[in-house]
Scaffold this motif. Structure first.
Motif, PDB file in Angstrom:
ATOM      1  N   LYS A  25       0.561  -1.648   0.122  1.00 14.52           N
ATOM      2  CA  LYS A  25       0.110  -0.104   0.297  1.00 14.52           C
ATOM      3  C   LYS A  25       0.344   1.456  -0.149  1.00 14.52           C
ATOM      4  O   LYS A  25       1.921   0.935   0.617  1.00 14.52           O
ATOM      5  CB  LYS A  25      -0.480  -0.167   1.357  1.00 14.52           C
ATOM      6  CG  LYS A  25      -1.963   1.052   0.893  1.00 14.52           C
ATOM      7  CD  LYS A  25      -2.717   1.392   2.730  1.00 14.52           C
ATOM      8  CE  LYS A  25      -3.766   2.620   2.989  1.00 14.52           C
ATOM      9  NZ  LYS A  25      -4.432   2.718   3.539  1.00 14.52           N
ATOM     10  N   LYS A  26       0.790   2.118  -0.810  1.00 13.60           N
ATOM     11  CA  LYS A  26       0.700   3.051  -0.971  1.00 13.60           C
ATOM     12  C   LYS A  26       0.676   4.106   0.332  1.00 13.60           C
ATOM     13  O   LYS A  26       0.172   4.518   0.703  1.00 13.60           O
ATOM     14  CB  LYS A  26       0.321   4.578  -2.851  1.00 13.60           C
ATOM     15  CG  LYS A  26       1.394   4.096  -3.549  1.00 13.60           C
ATOM     16  CD  LYS A  26       1.212   4.176  -4.445  1.00 13.60           C
ATOM     17  CE  LYS A  26       1.574   4.062  -5.806  1.00 13.60           C
ATOM     18  NZ  LYS A  26       1.502   4.684  -6.872  1.00 13.60           N
ATOM     19  N   VAL A  27       1.865   4.617   1.284  1.00 11.76           N
ATOM     20  CA  VAL A  27       2.675   5.450   2.256  1.00 11.76           C
ATOM     21  C   VAL A  27       2.248   7.246   1.698  1.00 11.76           C
ATOM     22  O   VAL A  27       3.359   7.506   0.784  1.00 11.76           O
ATOM     23  CB  VAL A  27       2.872   5.316   3.235  1.00 11.76           C
ATOM     24  CG1 VAL A  27       2.496   6.147   4.161  1.00 11.76           C
ATOM     25  CG2 VAL A  27       3.277   3.781   3.399  1.00 11.76           C
ATOM     26  N   GLY A  28       1.052   7.254   2.390  1.00 10.72           N
ATOM     27  CA  GLY A  28       0.864   8.790   1.775  1.00 10.72           C
ATOM     28  C   GLY A  28       1.439  10.225   2.551  1.00 10.72           C
ATOM     29  O   GLY A  28       1.104   9.432   3.993  1.00 10.72           O
ATOM     30  N   ASP A  29       1.362  11.201   2.330  1.00  4.35           N
ATOM     31  CA  ASP A  29       1.797  11.785   4.150  1.00  4.35           C
ATOM     32  C   ASP A  29       0.875  12.636   4.717  1.00  4.35           C
ATOM     33  O   ASP A  29      -0.630  12.727   4.193  1.00  4.35           O
ATOM     34  CB  ASP A  29       3.098  13.048   3.475  1.00  4.35           C
ATOM     35  CG  ASP A  29       3.095  13.761   4.619  1.00  4.35           C
ATOM     36  OD1 ASP A  29       3.174  14.053   5.631  1.00  4.35           O
ATOM     37  OD2 ASP A  29       3.395  15.794   4.725  1.00  4.35           O
ATOM     38  N   PRO A  30       0.579  12.314   6.020  1.00  2.10           N
ATOM     39  CA  PRO A  30      -0.997  12.570   6.506  1.00  2.10           C
ATOM     40  C   PRO A  30      -1.435  13.907   6.387  1.00  2.10           C
ATOM     41  O   PRO A  30      -2.921  14.746   6.315  1.00  2.10           O
ATOM     42  CB  PRO A  30      -0.850  12.212   7.344  1.00  2.10           C
ATOM     43  CG  PRO A  30       0.959  11.751   8.303  1.00  2.10           C
ATOM     44  CD  PRO A  30       1.227  11.999   6.942  1.00  2.10           C
ATOM     45  N   LEU A  32      -1.319  16.233   3.957  1.00  4.56           N
ATOM     46  CA  LEU A  32      -1.409  16.433   2.847  1.00  4.56           C
ATOM     47  C   LEU A  32      -3.293  16.860   3.315  1.00  4.56           C
ATOM     48  O   LEU A  32      -4.438  17.463   2.092  1.00  4.56           O
ATOM     49  CB  LEU A  32      -1.262  15.318   1.835  1.00  4.56           C
ATOM     50  CG  LEU A  32       0.055  15.777   0.652  1.00  4.56           C
ATOM     51  CD1 LEU A  32       0.711  14.316   0.189  1.00  4.56           C
ATOM     52  CD2 LEU A  32       0.341  17.166   1.173  1.00  4.56           C
ATOM     53  N   LYS A  33      -3.831  15.634   3.892  1.00  2.11           N
ATOM     54  CA  LYS A  33      -5.072  15.352   4.098  1.00  2.11           C
ATOM     55  C   LYS A  33      -5.891  16.622   5.495  1.00  2.11           C
ATOM     56  O   LYS A  33      -6.495  16.867   5.868  1.00  2.11           O
ATOM     57  CB  LYS A  33      -5.797  13.778   4.406  1.00  2.11           C
ATOM     58  CG  LYS A  33      -5.435  12.969   3.588  1.00  2.11           C
ATOM     59  CD  LYS A  33      -5.747  11.513   3.860  1.00  2.11           C
ATOM     60  CE  LYS A  33      -5.396  10.817   2.825  1.00  2.11           C
ATOM     61  NZ  LYS A  33      -4.677   9.357   3.497  1.00  2.11           N
ATOM     62  N   THR A  56      -8.687  17.607   9.819  1.00  2.00           N
ATOM     63  CA  THR A  56      -8.930  16.680   8.710  1.00  2.00           C
ATOM     64  C   THR A  56      -9.496  17.675   8.042  1.00  2.00           C
ATOM     65  O   THR A  56     -11.069  17.567   8.013  1.00  2.00           O
ATOM     66  CB  THR A  56      -9.230  15.332   8.495  1.00  2.00           C
ATOM     67  OG1 THR A  56      -8.197  14.502   9.619  1.00  2.00           O
ATOM     68  CG2 THR A  56      -9.256  14.101   7.593  1.00  2.00           C
TER      69      THR A  56
END
Length: 159
Positions: A25-30, A32-33, A56
């Motif tokens: 699973k791609k880990v995105g920067d939290p 950014l949300k 959020t």
């Protein structure tokens, strides 16, 4: 005589080269949300802009304002009064009640003395008297009032 060899069936074990099922699973920067909101103090305080808070972003039926409403911010009274150090030992709690654009409007939630101030007031051989009561204001709010008192130094009499 033949040397022993391991023979693998052709066409079997097809997933050896692909990796685990489902993949990584791609880990995105939290962050950014997330989005920043300004916290505004009520009008009795000299400084209106208290700070910023993170929430959020709105997504579907989950609104960002619902995540902010009800949050309690703790601010030093000296910061709210424009840097007046006479009030530095009091902590004010403000509750976020309403959101207007990117501003969070707050209401008074409570006041507390800092630990170092409370410890400096409490001394040995003095009696500490504490009490509280609930008071209803004319505009319908219920305020719980706390009182703290100290007696003078009592000299212990040896028998």
């Amino acid at each position: 005589a033949r040397s022993p060899r391991t023979v693998m069936a052709v066409g079997k074990n097809k997933r050896l080269t692909k990796g685990k099922k489902g993949g990584k699973k791609k880990v995105g920067d939290p962050f950014l949300k997330k989005e920043w909101y300004d916290v505004k103090a009520p009008t009795p305080f000299l400084v209106r802009s208290v700070g910023k808070t993170l929430v959020t972003k709105s997504q579907g039926k989950k609104l960002a304002s619902d995540g902010l409403r009800g949050r309690v911010c703790e601010i030093n009274l000296a910061d709210l009064m424009g840097g007046d150090e006479d009030h530095a030992h009091r902590k004010i709690r403000l509750s976020i009640e309403d959101i207007q654009g990117r501003n969070c409007l707050t209401d008074f939630h409570g006041m507390e003395l800092t630990r170092d101030k409370l410890c400096s007031v409490i001394k040995k051989w003095h009696t500490l008297i504490e009490g509280w009561t609930d008071v209803r204001t004319t505009d319908g709010y219920t305020v719980r009032m706390f009182a703290i008192a100290f007696t003078k130094n009592t000299v212990a009499v040896a028998v």
